[in-house]
Design a protein around this motif. Structure first.
Motif, mmCIF file in Angstrom:
data_model
loop_
_atom_site.group_PDB
_atom_site.id
_atom_site.type_symbol
_atom_site.label_atom_id
_atom_site.label_comp_id
_atom_site.label_asym_id
_atom_site.label_seq_id
_atom_site.Cartn_x
_atom_site.Cartn_y
_atom_site.Cartn_z
ATOM 1 N N UNK A 15 0.833 -1.200 0.000
ATOM 2 C CA UNK A 15 0.000 0.000 0.000
ATOM 3 C C UNK A 15 0.872 1.255 0.000
ATOM 4 N N UNK A 16 1.931 1.246 0.818
ATOM 5 C CA UNK A 16 2.852 2.379 0.840
ATOM 6 C C UNK A 16 3.497 2.591 -0.511
ATOM 7 N N UNK A 17 3.833 1.468 -1.180
ATOM 8 C CA UNK A 17 4.433 1.548 -2.514
ATOM 9 C C UNK A 17 3.480 2.209 -3.494
ATOM 10 N N UNK A 18 2.194 1.828 -3.415
ATOM 11 C CA UNK A 18 1.181 2.399 -4.312
ATOM 12 C C UNK A 18 1.015 3.894 -4.010
ATOM 13 N N UNK A 19 0.966 4.246 -2.722
ATOM 14 C CA UNK A 19 0.804 5.657 -2.353
ATOM 15 C C UNK A 19 1.982 6.495 -2.850
ATOM 16 N N UNK A 20 3.201 5.911 -2.733
ATOM 17 C CA UNK A 20 4.385 6.624 -3.223
ATOM 18 C C UNK A 20 4.358 6.801 -4.736
ATOM 19 N N UNK A 21 3.714 5.821 -5.401
ATOM 20 C CA UNK A 21 3.629 5.898 -6.862
ATOM 21 C C UNK A 21 2.628 6.980 -7.263
ATOM 22 N N UNK A 22 1.493 7.046 -6.520
ATOM 23 C CA UNK A 22 0.460 8.046 -6.828
ATOM 24 C C UNK A 22 0.927 9.451 -6.437
ATOM 25 N N UNK A 47 23.902 -6.972 -2.805
ATOM 26 C CA UNK A 47 22.967 -6.996 -3.929
ATOM 27 C C UNK A 47 21.554 -6.584 -3.542
ATOM 28 N N UNK A 48 20.746 -6.281 -4.527
ATOM 29 C CA UNK A 48 19.301 -6.089 -4.372
ATOM 30 C C UNK A 48 18.899 -4.931 -3.484
ATOM 31 N N UNK A 49 19.757 -3.926 -3.382
ATOM 32 C CA UNK A 49 19.344 -2.736 -2.638
ATOM 33 C C UNK A 49 18.127 -2.165 -3.348
ATOM 34 N N UNK A 50 17.064 -1.958 -2.601
ATOM 35 C CA UNK A 50 15.817 -1.517 -3.212
ATOM 36 C C UNK A 50 15.988 -0.160 -3.882
ATOM 37 N N UNK A 51 15.321 0.002 -5.038
ATOM 38 C CA UNK A 51 15.381 1.286 -5.740
ATOM 39 C C UNK A 51 14.771 2.392 -4.905
ATOM 40 N N UNK A 52 13.730 2.047 -4.171
ATOM 41 C CA UNK A 52 13.070 3.046 -3.349
ATOM 42 C C UNK A 52 13.543 2.964 -1.909
#
Ligand SMILES: [Zn+2]
Length: 251
Positions: A15-22, A47-52
């Motif tokens: 949900x936080x990811x979606x809110x950050x996208x909006x 490895x795999x450090x999150x983009x956000x």
């Protein structure tokens, strides 16, 4: 779904990811230190450090500077005076690392999992190639998993498993012992801790460990009593050998 996250925690993050996208924003707050956290790219060190990533450039720099120096020590296993296990640790538990663990364990900063897995991977590299055939995470108390939304040790085990091609085998269960028992152990002395842990770790009958070479994994070793109790339970349920790795060791 990742078994180390509760579904509630996973949905909250989605949900936080979606809110950050909006509602995109250039800067959020660093999950460790509270300074503005601009999106940072992948680190060359793990490895795999999150983009956000919710980490600021200062904390990422501190992580990169964190020296990984694998150390080995022998730990006496309970109820078997002649039996010791080797414990490998990767970093010192200094003030900075303590802050990292607090964020990782209590504040939901699972972005730190790749960093700790990178430390554990260095420990694993110090072992003989065929020393272990499965990873056994030290079980976290169920009430803590519910409260935090994730099993931080299982998270590390699953991440390491991806790098070393070993299966995660939850061969131990943690018997609940009421409120007082699950309190933080850091300040307790070794003997008290040992007595408290008697009978707490029991074999998981669904994941027998008979004849297996277990790589016991935990985040931090303080008195060593938890590792000793787990190793004891693994030997009692037929494990062939036990080697332990922890990201950090308290001296
Ligand atoms: Zn920061």
């Amino acid at each position: 779904m990742n078994r180390s996250l509760t579904s509630r925690f996973a949905w909250k993050r989605r949900l936080n990811g979606v809110l950050n996208w909006i509602f995109p924003s250039d800067a959020t707050t660093c999950a460790i230190c509270g300074r503005p956290a601009f999106t940072v790219g992948a680190s060359s060190h793990w490895p795999s450090q999150s983009e956000n990533s919710r980490l600021c450039a200062f904390c990422v720099q501190d992580l990169e500077r964190c020296q990984v120096a694998v150390e080995q020590h022998a730990l006496q296993v309970e109820n078997a005076p002649d039996r010791r296990i080797d414990v490998y640790s990767g970093i010192d538990y200094d003030a900075f690392v303590r802050t990292l663990f607090r964020s990782f364990k209590y504040d939901g900063v699972i972005e730190l999992a790749p960093f700790f897995a990178h430390v554990l991977f260095a420990c694993w590299q110090a072992l003989d190639e065929f020393a272990c055939d499965c990873i056994v995470p030290v079980p976290t108390a169920a009430d803590r998993i519910r409260k935090r939304g994730y099993d931080h040790v299982r998270l590390l085990a699953e991440r390491l498993a991806g790098h070393v091609q070993l299966p995660v085998r939850p061969a131990l269960l943690r018997v609940p012992r009421g409120g007082a028992f699950t309190q933080s152990q850091t300040a307790k002395n070794a003997e008290l801790r040992r007595r408290e842990l008697a009978g707490v770790f029991v074999p998981n009958s669904r994941r027998p460990i008979v004849g297996r070479r277990a790589l016991l994994l935990d985040d931090v070793a303080t008195t060593g009593a938890t590792l000793a109790a787990c190793a004891n339970a693994l030997f009692a349920s037929g494990a062939n050998s036990v080697i332990a790795i922890v990201a950090a060791r308290v001296r």
